[in-house]
Design a protein around this motif. Structure first.
Motif, PDB file in Angstrom:
ATOM      1  N   ASP A  16      -1.896  15.967   0.406  1.00  0.00           N
ATOM      2  CA  ASP A  16      -0.959  14.853   0.503  1.00  0.00           C
ATOM      3  C   ASP A  16      -0.029  14.855  -0.694  1.00  0.00           C
ATOM      4  OD1 ASP A  16      -1.747  12.181  -1.259  1.00  0.00           O
ATOM      5  OD2 ASP A  16      -3.469  13.464  -0.847  1.00  0.00           O
ATOM      6  N   ALA A  29       9.476  17.712   2.322  1.00  0.00           N
ATOM      7  CA  ALA A  29       8.246  17.487   3.098  1.00  0.00           C
ATOM      8  C   ALA A  29       8.017  18.646   4.063  1.00  0.00           C
ATOM      9  CB  ALA A  29       8.337  16.172   3.873  1.00  0.00           C
ATOM     10  N   ARG A  30       9.055  19.054   4.767  1.00  0.00           N
ATOM     11  CA  ARG A  30       8.942  20.173   5.707  1.00  0.00           C
ATOM     12  C   ARG A  30       8.594  21.462   4.987  1.00  0.00           C
ATOM     13  NH1 ARG A  30      12.434  23.973   6.941  1.00  0.00           N
ATOM     14  NH2 ARG A  30      14.174  22.822   6.028  1.00  0.00           N
ATOM     15  N   ALA A  33       4.986  21.335   3.634  1.00  0.00           N
ATOM     16  CA  ALA A  33       4.018  21.418   4.736  1.00  0.00           C
ATOM     17  C   ALA A  33       3.890  22.857   5.225  1.00  0.00           C
ATOM     18  CB  ALA A  33       4.427  20.499   5.883  1.00  0.00           C
ATOM     19  N   VAL A  51       6.593  17.574  11.357  1.00  0.00           N
ATOM     20  CA  VAL A  51       6.777  17.067   9.989  1.00  0.00           C
ATOM     21  C   VAL A  51       8.242  16.745   9.748  1.00  0.00           C
ATOM     22  CG1 VAL A  51       6.709  17.684   7.533  1.00  0.00           C
ATOM     23  CG2 VAL A  51       4.729  18.158   8.988  1.00  0.00           C
ATOM     24  N   ALA A  55       9.320  12.959   8.897  1.00  0.00           N
ATOM     25  CA  ALA A  55       9.878  12.731   7.561  1.00  0.00           C
ATOM     26  C   ALA A  55      11.294  12.161   7.646  1.00  0.00           C
ATOM     27  CB  ALA A  55       9.869  14.034   6.760  1.00  0.00           C
ATOM     28  N   ARG A  70       4.878   9.066   2.080  1.00  0.00           N
ATOM     29  CA  ARG A  70       3.775   9.978   1.844  1.00  0.00           C
ATOM     30  C   ARG A  70       3.572  10.878   3.059  1.00  0.00           C
ATOM     31  NH1 ARG A  70       0.038  10.559  -1.703  1.00  0.00           N
ATOM     32  NH2 ARG A  70       0.458   8.562  -2.689  1.00  0.00           N
ATOM     33  N   LEU A  71       3.433  12.176   2.788  1.00  0.00           N
ATOM     34  CA  LEU A  71       3.070  13.163   3.796  1.00  0.00           C
ATOM     35  C   LEU A  71       1.621  13.536   3.563  1.00  0.00           C
ATOM     36  CD1 LEU A  71       3.570  15.412   5.945  1.00  0.00           C
ATOM     37  CD2 LEU A  71       4.255  16.871   4.020  1.00  0.00           C
ATOM     38  N   GLU A  72       0.838  13.516   4.628  1.00  0.00           N
ATOM     39  CA  GLU A  72      -0.566  13.902   4.529  1.00  0.00           C
ATOM     40  C   GLU A  72      -0.891  14.872   5.661  1.00  0.00           C
ATOM     41  OE1 GLU A  72      -4.827  11.762   3.639  1.00  0.00           O
ATOM     42  OE2 GLU A  72      -3.143  10.536   4.282  1.00  0.00           O
ATOM     43  N   ILE A  82      -1.164  15.303  11.202  1.00  0.00           N
ATOM     44  CA  ILE A  82      -0.030  15.086  10.311  1.00  0.00           C
ATOM     45  C   ILE A  82       0.184  13.580  10.234  1.00  0.00           C
ATOM     46  CG2 ILE A  82       2.457  15.436  10.013  1.00  0.00           C
ATOM     47  CD1 ILE A  82       2.001  17.942  11.955  1.00  0.00           C
ATOM     48  N   VAL A  84       2.604  10.549   8.247  1.00  0.00           N
ATOM     49  CA  VAL A  84       3.709  10.180   7.374  1.00  0.00           C
ATOM     50  C   VAL A  84       3.683   8.663   7.240  1.00  0.00           C
ATOM     51  CG1 VAL A  84       6.214  10.147   7.074  1.00  0.00           C
ATOM     52  CG2 VAL A  84       5.091  12.201   7.959  1.00  0.00           C
ATOM     53  N   TRP A 125       1.416   9.161  12.960  1.00  0.00           N
ATOM     54  CA  TRP A 125       0.568  10.354  12.928  1.00  0.00           C
ATOM     55  C   TRP A 125       0.753  11.161  14.211  1.00  0.00           C
ATOM     56  CZ3 TRP A 125      -2.781  10.651  16.966  1.00  0.00           C
ATOM     57  CH2 TRP A 125      -3.120   9.464  17.617  1.00  0.00           C
TER      58      TRP A 125
END
Length: 150
Positions: A16, A29-30, A33, A51, A55, A70-72, A82, A84, A125
């Protein structure tokens, strides 16, 4: 969480990162990931697009000045989740024109949805599976979409 995930907790992988709610943050983010998934040896095509869309949505519709998103990524054998999280819980995503982003997520993900996130936000998600655990081989009902998941 799916019951198939519970038995594989020891095999889980987690990543994350907190990013700025800007176009640059969405692009990062992309890129992050893709590098993480590549490092884990996981498929890239559908997750990269998911993603990117989630995003961009966080930056476009979930932005609050001075707050990031936040990206997880959570991975188990055969399944990637995924998530966000953004700071606008009052703006829930929907499958409707004119946007095409969630239509793309709906087409690429096995399941997706939204839940309450850390106040005052939300988490959007999506899950992508492959191999023996893939649910993509079974037809999806036409009424299954959006926040109800699949």
């Amino acid at each position: 969480m799916n019951s198939e995930l519970a038995g594989s907790a020891l095999d889980a992988r987690h990543y994350d990162v907190l990013l700025s709610a800007t176009p640059r943050g969405a692009r990062l983010a992309r890129l992050l990931a893709v590098e993480q998934l590549r490092g884990w040896g996981l498929p890239l095509d559908a997750p990269r697009a998911i993603v990117a869309e989630l995003a961009v949505n966080a930056v476009t519709h979930g932005r609050v000045a001075g707050r990031g998103f936040r990206l997880e990524l959570l991975a188990w054998p055969g399944l990637l989740r995924i998530e966000v999280a953004d700071t606008r819980g009052d703006r829930l995503p929907a499958l409707c024109p004119p946007g095409r982003g969630l239509v793309l997520v709906d087409a690429l993900a096995d399941r997706w949805g939204v839940r309450e996130g850390p106040a005052p936000g939300k988490v959007v998600w999506a899950e992508v599976s492959w191999g023996a655990t893939s649910r993509r081989a079974t037809p999806r009902p036409p009424s299954a979409h959006g926040t109800s998941g699949r």
